[in-house]
Design a protein around this motif. Structure first.
Motif, PDB file in Angstrom:
ATOM      1  N   ALA A 164      57.807 -56.757 -11.266  1.00 53.25           N
ATOM      2  CA  ALA A 164      57.904 -55.239 -10.898  1.00 53.25           C
ATOM      3  C   ALA A 164      56.568 -54.423 -10.983  1.00 53.25           C
ATOM      4  O   ALA A 164      55.884 -54.607 -12.144  1.00 53.25           O
ATOM      5  CB  ALA A 164      59.124 -54.409 -11.966  1.00 53.25           C
ATOM      6  N   PHE A 165      56.609 -53.448 -10.300  1.00 57.19           N
ATOM      7  CA  PHE A 165      55.154 -52.654 -10.288  1.00 57.19           C
ATOM      8  C   PHE A 165      55.288 -51.050 -10.391  1.00 57.19           C
ATOM      9  O   PHE A 165      56.542 -50.634 -10.377  1.00 57.19           O
ATOM     10  CB  PHE A 165      54.408 -53.039  -8.908  1.00 57.19           C
ATOM     11  N   ARG A 166      54.053 -50.749 -10.926  1.00 61.13           N
ATOM     12  CA  ARG A 166      54.116 -49.186 -11.004  1.00 61.13           C
ATOM     13  C   ARG A 166      52.955 -48.433 -10.426  1.00 61.13           C
ATOM     14  O   ARG A 166      52.158 -49.290 -10.014  1.00 61.13           O
ATOM     15  CB  ARG A 166      54.399 -48.730 -12.595  1.00 61.13           C
ATOM     16  N   ASP A 167      52.940 -47.109 -10.177  1.00 60.43           N
ATOM     17  CA  ASP A 167      51.700 -46.717  -9.700  1.00 60.43           C
ATOM     18  C   ASP A 167      50.555 -46.422 -10.593  1.00 60.43           C
ATOM     19  O   ASP A 167      50.797 -46.293 -11.728  1.00 60.43           O
ATOM     20  CB  ASP A 167      52.067 -45.328  -9.180  1.00 60.43           C
ATOM     21  N   VAL A 168      49.498 -46.237 -10.028  1.00 63.36           N
ATOM     22  CA  VAL A 168      48.310 -45.970 -10.762  1.00 63.36           C
ATOM     23  C   VAL A 168      47.467 -44.848 -10.210  1.00 63.36           C
ATOM     24  O   VAL A 168      47.408 -44.801  -9.074  1.00 63.36           O
ATOM     25  CB  VAL A 168      47.323 -47.185 -10.615  1.00 63.36           C
ATOM     26  N   HIS A 169      47.109 -44.112 -11.200  1.00 58.97           N
ATOM     27  CA  HIS A 169      46.273 -42.938 -11.134  1.00 58.97           C
ATOM     28  C   HIS A 169      44.569 -43.603 -10.948  1.00 58.97           C
ATOM     29  O   HIS A 169      44.404 -44.410 -11.877  1.00 58.97           O
ATOM     30  CB  HIS A 169      45.989 -41.843 -12.202  1.00 58.97           C
ATOM     31  N   ARG A 170      43.784 -43.384  -9.602  1.00 55.94           N
ATOM     32  CA  ARG A 170      42.675 -43.834  -9.643  1.00 55.94           C
ATOM     33  C   ARG A 170      41.702 -42.877  -9.546  1.00 55.94           C
ATOM     34  O   ARG A 170      41.663 -41.784  -9.293  1.00 55.94           O
ATOM     35  CB  ARG A 170      42.605 -44.430  -8.206  1.00 55.94           C
TER      36      ARG A 170
END
Length: 185
Positions: A164-170
């Motif tokens: 499962a994946f999550r969002d990232v702040h870049r």
């Protein structure tokens, strides 16, 4: 802010291996990160640290042990990863041992690693990504001159999962960006 020094990790050092293990099994670290290499004991920590050190020898990355400048106590880790000499960029990451948190260690070590990446490695761009919701890491990035560039969808594993994946702040910083003024954590 604690006065810190960066030095290479030594996979032959019991103290370095112990700190590497403690950093990777720390519940707060595990909340925000799912390492590619599973580290659960001294043997897996030594193996992981040796692999990280070997990557440094090839020029693909550079992992620094963050230490207290006064007494050499290990405080955490900062690394310049996925170094691309053609595009002149890399990805930075860091963690701080629980007993060293709240003293500016992450900020200080990231500033030093960025200086190394720009001045010594000759890179043009550094990227930093952290899980959405990791406000502490967001503040460190901003204090170190890494501008928020957007949210990348599904770019990192959920904590303790690989399905499962999550969002990232870049965030990003260029060699041509002004050096940030040191600020308290």
């Amino acid at each position: 802010m604690t006065d810190i020094l960066l030095r290479p990790w030594d996979p032959r050092s019991a103290d370095d291996v112990d700190a590497w293990l403690r950093g990777h099994v720390d519940p707060e670290f595990r909340r925000w990160n799912t390492p590619i290499r599973v580290i659960t004991d001294t043997a897996s920590a030594r193996e992981s640290l040796a692999a990280k050190t070997a990557d440094g020898a090839t020029g693909r990355s550079m992992a620094f042990c963050v230490t207290d400048a006064a007494d050499g106590t290990i405080l955490g880790q900062v690394s310049v990863n996925a170094i691309d000499r053609i595009l002149s960029n890399a990805v930075v990451g860091y963690w701080v041992l629980p007993e060293a948190r709240g003293r500016g260690v992450a900020t200080g070590s990231l500033l030093l690693a960025a200086r190394w990446a720009f001045a010594e490695a000759g890179l043009h761009r550094l990227e930093l990504g952290h899980a959405l919701g990791h406000e502490g890491s967001c503040r460190v990035a901003e204090r170190c001159g890494f501008l928020y560039e957007g949210t990348v969808r599904g770019a990192m594993w959920e904590a303790e999962r690989r399905d499962a994946f999550r969002d990232v702040h870049r965030h990003g910083r260029l060699a041509t960006d002004p050096e940030p003024e040191p600020k308290a954590p």
